[in-house]
Design an enzyme around this catalytic site. Structure first.
Site, PDB file in Angstrom:
ATOM      1  N   LYS A 222       0.815  -1.220   0.000  1.00  0.00           N
ATOM      2  CA  LYS A 222       0.000   0.000   0.000  1.00  0.00           C
ATOM      3  C   LYS A 222       0.846   1.267   0.000  1.00  0.00           C
ATOM      4  O   LYS A 222       2.033   1.254   0.339  1.00  0.00           O
ATOM      5  CB  LYS A 222      -0.991  -0.038   1.155  1.00  0.00           C
ATOM      6  CG  LYS A 222      -2.124  -1.010   0.818  1.00  0.00           C
ATOM      7  CD  LYS A 222      -3.311  -0.920   1.700  1.00  0.00           C
ATOM      8  CE  LYS A 222      -4.385  -1.872   1.139  1.00  0.00           C
ATOM      9  NZ  LYS A 222      -5.423  -2.162   2.121  1.00  0.00           N
ATOM     10  N   ARG A 256      -3.761 -10.076   4.862  1.00  0.00           N
ATOM     11  CA  ARG A 256      -4.128 -10.086   3.428  1.00  0.00           C
ATOM     12  C   ARG A 256      -2.923  -9.592   2.637  1.00  0.00           C
ATOM     13  O   ARG A 256      -2.553  -8.427   2.736  1.00  0.00           O
ATOM     14  CB  ARG A 256      -5.349  -9.186   3.218  1.00  0.00           C
ATOM     15  CG  ARG A 256      -5.870  -9.193   1.785  1.00  0.00           C
ATOM     16  CD  ARG A 256      -7.066  -8.255   1.648  1.00  0.00           C
ATOM     17  NE  ARG A 256      -7.612  -8.280   0.300  1.00  0.00           N
ATOM     18  CZ  ARG A 256      -7.115  -7.590  -0.716  1.00  0.00           C
ATOM     19  NH1 ARG A 256      -6.057  -6.820  -0.553  1.00  0.00           N
ATOM     20  NH2 ARG A 256      -7.669  -7.669  -1.908  1.00  0.00           N
TER      21      ARG A 256
HETATM   22  N1  HH2 Z   1      -7.373  -3.836   0.538  1.00  0.00           N
HETATM   23  C1  HH2 Z   1      -7.642  -3.913  -0.787  1.00  0.00           C
HETATM   24  C2  HH2 Z   1      -8.743  -4.642  -1.251  1.00  0.00           C
HETATM   25  N2  HH2 Z   1      -9.534  -5.328  -0.392  1.00  0.00           N
HETATM   26  N3  HH2 Z   1     -10.068  -5.977   1.816  1.00  0.00           N
HETATM   27  C3  HH2 Z   1      -9.809  -5.928   3.131  1.00  0.00           C
HETATM   28  N4  HH2 Z   1     -10.596  -6.607   3.998  1.00  0.00           N
HETATM   29  N5  HH2 Z   1      -8.780  -5.204   3.640  1.00  0.00           N
HETATM   30  C4  HH2 Z   1      -7.932  -4.498   2.833  1.00  0.00           C
HETATM   31  O1  HH2 Z   1      -7.012  -3.832   3.361  1.00  0.00           O
HETATM   32  C5  HH2 Z   1      -8.172  -4.519   1.419  1.00  0.00           C
HETATM   33  C6  HH2 Z   1      -9.272  -5.283   0.937  1.00  0.00           C
HETATM   34  C7  HH2 Z   1      -6.768  -3.186  -1.751  1.00  0.00           C
HETATM   35  O2  HH2 Z   1      -5.752  -4.011  -2.236  1.00  0.00           O
HETATM   36  P1  HH2 Z   1      -5.770  -4.747  -3.674  1.00  0.00           P
HETATM   37  O3  HH2 Z   1      -6.842  -5.781  -3.735  1.00  0.00           O
HETATM   38  O4  HH2 Z   1      -4.426  -5.249  -3.971  1.00  0.00           O
HETATM   39  O5  HH2 Z   1      -6.026  -3.592  -4.702  1.00  0.00           O
HETATM   40  P2  HH2 Z   1      -7.282  -3.160  -5.559  1.00  0.00           P
HETATM   41  O6  HH2 Z   1      -8.354  -2.765  -4.601  1.00  0.00           O
HETATM   42  O7  HH2 Z   1      -6.757  -2.020  -6.384  1.00  0.00           O
HETATM   43  O8  HH2 Z   1      -7.710  -4.344  -6.390  1.00  0.00           O
END
Ligand code: HH2
Length: 281
Positions: A222, A256
């Site tokens: 992040k 995660r």
């Molecule tokens: N962060 C992201 C997405 N989903 N869910 C939970 N519970 N907690 C988190 O911190 C969280 C989440 C963002 O990360 P990522 O899936 O890699 O990115 P994107 O939302 O751009 O697909």
């Protein structure tokens, strides 16, 4: 006594931090957008994360990065459901990363055992979709909406406010019929938070355990880690592993992450340390 997480046909004893591996089937996720955008690529990636030691797979069809464009439920379903169907044989829970009740229902019908909702089941119909199932649910805090949430996040007391919100959402889920052992809470690192807000939440993460539910922490790659290290998103592995470890030390039950193998090794070091500490001398 260790807590248990109940997720569909899985009952998982939370005696060590679990690794939730991220499977994004999106063209625009902030760190891996477009890399696993076909069903075959996403399934291959999921199987690699399992080999590396993932305990849960989190399958998402919509990016929630700051500024991301919204995706229709039909589009999200067409991205995620074939991947869930192709992973029926795996021996870990499949989690659907969505805020849309229609996507939740489709994923649960296809065999998902967990719902990961960055909107904490606030969308009308979401509470009911989860309550009608035996799936686990992760309720996450977010200030604002993904498109604009990073413009001016503001809190008088970020820890107290996030805690209050999560307690309220857990109570709402319980009132709708979701069992306590199906509920996981997440302070939502990076979702309507400045670097200092994220650090404050991480510093005080162990206070959230007093809410009585397992905690999920998502710090992997992040922008806060970019701000701290000065590194671009593809170059945040080391910082992500450090952050995961610090979260585990502060009581996170589920991490995660995108980088499962590296996180696994770091957690093995932590586990070894804890094992020595508890041995009589
Ligand atoms: N962060 C992201 C997405 N989903 N869910 C939970 N519970 N907690 C988190 O911190 C969280 C989440 C963002 O990360 P990522 O899936 O890699 O990115 P994107 O939302 O751009 O697909």
């Amino acid at each position: 006594m260790h807590k248990v997480l109940s997720a569909g046909r899985f009952r998982i004893t939370l005696d060590r931090p679990l690794i939730m591996g991220v499977v994004n089937i999106t063209p625009d996720s902030f760190s891996d957008g477009g890399r696993y955008f076909s069903v075959v690529d996403a399934v291959d990636h999921a199987r690699l994360l399992l080999e590396e030691g993932a305990d849960i797979l989190d399958i998402g069809g919509e990016s929630s990065r700051p500024g991301a464009e919204a995706v229709s439920a039909d589009e999200e379903i067409s991205r995620t459901i074939p991947v869930i169907e192709a992973l029926q044989d795996v021996e870990v829970p499949l989690s659907i990363d969505t805020a849309k009740p229609a996507v939740m229902r489709a994923a649960l019908a296809a065999g998902a055992s967990m719902v990961n909702d960055i909107d904490a089941l606030q969308t009308p119909g979401a509470l009911e979709a989860v309550a009608a199932s035996d799936a686990a649910v992760c309720l996450m805090h977010m200030q604002g909406r993904p498109r604009t949430m990073q413009q001016a996040p503001q809190y008088a007391d970020v820890v107290a406010e996030v805690k209050r919100f999560l307690a309220g959402r857990a109570a709402a889920a319980a009132a709708a019929g979701v069992a306590p052992e199906q509920i996981v809470l997440d302070p939502g690192f990076g979702f309507g938070k400045t670097v200092e807000h994220n650090l404050e939440l991480l510093r005080h993460l162990n206070e959230f355990t007093a809410l009585g539910y397992p905690l999920l922490a998502g710090l992997s790659r992040k922008s806060t880690l970019g701000a701290i290290t000065g590194r671009a998103v593809g170059d945040r592995l080391h910082a992500s592993v450090a952050a995961a470890l610090l979260a585990a030390e502060r009581g996170a039950a589920i991490l995660r992450v995108h980088d499962v193998a590296a996180t696994r090794d770091a957690l093995a070091v932590l586990a070894a340390l804890v094992a020595v500490k508890s041995r009589p001398d």
